[in-house]
Design an enzyme around this catalytic site. Structure first.
Site, PDB file in Angstrom:
ATOM      1  N   ALA A   1      67.338  36.799  55.699  1.00 20.34           N
ATOM      2  CA  ALA A   1      65.900  36.734  55.461  1.00 20.34           C
ATOM      3  C   ALA A   1      65.172  37.837  56.211  1.00 20.34           C
ATOM      4  O   ALA A   1      64.123  38.295  55.794  1.00 20.34           O
ATOM      5  CB  ALA A   1      65.365  35.367  55.871  1.00 20.34           C
TER       6      ALA A   1
ATOM      7  N   ASP B   1      68.604  30.901  72.496  1.00 17.38           N
ATOM      8  CA  ASP B   1      69.360  30.670  71.256  1.00 17.38           C
ATOM      9  C   ASP B   1      70.839  30.988  71.442  1.00 17.38           C
ATOM     10  O   ASP B   1      71.448  31.683  70.629  1.00 17.38           O
ATOM     11  CB  ASP B   1      68.775  31.492  70.106  1.00 17.38           C
ATOM     12  CG  ASP B   1      69.257  30.985  68.749  1.00 17.38           C
ATOM     13  OD1 ASP B   1      69.668  29.806  68.653  1.00 17.38           O
ATOM     14  OD2 ASP B   1      69.230  31.759  67.774  1.00 17.38           O
TER      15      ASP B   1
END
EC number: 2.7.12.1
Length: 481
Positions: free
Chosen positions: A169, A286
């Site tokens: 994306a 993350d």
């Protein structure tokens, strides 16, 4: 004080990260999604174990069957791969990078001195939403904002595109020959010409510039950004070319776990790297196996007569940490929601505020995944996630329950969880007290589980720090060597 506001990305829990495929030079893979049912059947993994590893081989075989029964790849992690369109190909030497296809959050234009944007990066206005946008005869974007390019194209009169490593994306990652550096191969992340992705890329650039200037020789194993530039509105980041992510190595080895000696070597490097971030007032936010990449993922293959199969064993356990697009400074605005689900700390789920200890929790989850070949927190639901934690680690502390705003998860200061429901039976069947996951009860396995248990402490103020973790007895063998 830094207070760059982050806007929450709507596909937070369905994002892929920038790290894992984006620096990868060889092995394009099928996307992990409901439509993907194959698990690299052509792979021939290798592992070699001593008799002293107790029932390691047998237990791994059971874990592997159990793991596949859960359809882990297709059902538990597919939402992190939306927008990922990798392709398989082979070369003499495997190397890999990870695609980070959507950022968890994007910083606004307000920034601190550490994040002061480079003036030479030109700013571009949002472009029209035509099906195909053309700026010139040779520079085109597709309808989603991806740069249209192919092998043989040259970026900045220097980087010749060899192949596309993957798309997401956020944009795409291409392998290039750097004609300015004697034909060295590099990975170039070409970010979509869309405002939020440009901002996310510039945020990552600012963090990487800080880390790379502080540690120019990459002693602390953060991925090296070689340079960045603007290509007709597309932010392009040039990285060193690395090997497979640790997740992909496990996947291509039929989800067999790593040897404990390799876990020790990898864990020490991860702790060193993230401790370096913490000392620089950064939280990664993350961490997961996809964002830990091998420098070289070469392996040897040997036949395991007991399991009647070929298995892969790494030649070199050197790793690099990638994906700094969500990294947050201590005095920046902290988004409420961070981390990929399986590696998310309880203080994040309970909205109690977070800081560096949330990275330590993620590392604990990563190490147990390296040990078992699968993650123990296989869920997409926060209440079920908390139930799994209680099953594995014991009750959530009362003071955390009393402080949380997430009252919907609790009733009379107890987790509102029906053990006799289908979800309750699932959690009871799949989860068990942490030590029961041990595949062998020798001293080194005990030490590993002690370290993991300290990393998975509910209360972040009581959780082991990485300074302390690096002194843990599990790493004593490394220091002797």
């Amino acid at each position: 004080m830094r207070h760059s506001k982050r806007t929450h990305c709507p596909d937070w829990d369905s994002r892929e990260s920038w790290g894992h495929e984006s620096y990868r030079g060889s092995h394009k893979r099928k996307r992990r999604s409901h439509s993907s049912t194959q698990e690299n059947r052509h792979c021939k993994p290798h592992h070699q174990f001593k008799e002293s590893d107790c029932h390691y081989l047998e237990a791994r075989s059971l874990n592997e069957r159990d793991y596949r029964d859960r359809r882990y790849v297709d059902e538990y992690r597919n939402d992190y791969c939306e927008g990922y369109v990798p392709r398989h190909y082979h070369r003499d030497i495997e190397s890999g990078y990870r695609i980070h296809c959507s950022k968890s959050s994007v910083r606004s234009r307000r920034s601190s001195p550490k994040r002061k944007r480079n003036r030479h990066c030109s700013s571009h206005q949002s472009r029209s939403k035509s099906h195909r946008r053309k700026r010139s005869r040779s520079i085109e974007d597709d309808e989603e904002g991806h740069l249209i390019c192919q092998s043989g194209d040259v970026l900045r009169a220097r980087y010749e595109i060899v192949d596309t490593l993957g798309e997401g994306a956020f944009g795409k990652v291409v392998e290039c020959i750097d004609h300015g550096m004697d034909g060295m191969h590099v990975a170039v992340k070409i970010v979509k010409n869309v405002g939020r992705y440009r901002e996310a890329a510039r945020s990552e650039i600012q963090v990487l510039e800080h880390l790379n200037s502080t540690d120019p020789n990459s002693v602390f194993r953060c991925v090296q950004m070689l340079e960045w530039f603007d290509h007709h509105g597309h932010v392009c980041i040039v990285f060193e070319l690395l090997g497979l992510s640790t997740y992909d190595f496990i996947k291509e080895n039929s989800f067999l776990p790593f040897q404990i000696d390799h876990i020790r070597q990898m864990a020490y490097q991860i702790c060193q790297s993230i401790n370096f971030l913490h000392h620089n007032k950064l939280t990664h936010t993350d961490l997961k196996p996809e964002n830990i990449l091998f420098v070289k993922s070469d392996y040897v293959v040997k036949y395991n007569s007991k399991m009647k199969r070929d298995e892969r064993t790494l030649k070199n356990t050197d790793i690099k940490v990638v994906d700094f697009g969500s990294a947050t400074y201590d005095d920046e605005h902290h988004s409420t929601l961070v981390s990929t689900r399986h590696y998310r700390a309880p203080e994040v789920i309970l909205a109690l505020g977070w800081s560096q200890p949330c990275d330590v929790w993620s590392i604990g989850c990563i190490l147990i995944e390296y040990y078992l070949g699968f993650t123990v927190f296989q869920t997409h639901d926060s209440k079920e996630h908390l139930a799994m934690m209680e099953r594995i680690l014991g009750p959530i502390p009362q003071h955390m329950i009393q402080k949380t705003r997430k009252r919907k998860y609790f009733h009379h200061n107890q987790l509102d969880w029906d053990e006799h429901s289908s979800a309750g039976r699932y959690v009871r069947r799949r989860c068990k007290p942490l030590k029961e996951f041990m595949l062998c009860h020798d001293e080194e396995h005990e030490k590993l589980f002690d370290l993991v248990r300290r990393m998975l402490e509910y209360d972040p103020t009581q959780r082991i720090t990485l300074d302390e973790a690096l002194q843990h007895p599990f790493f004593d063998l490394l220091k002797k060597k």
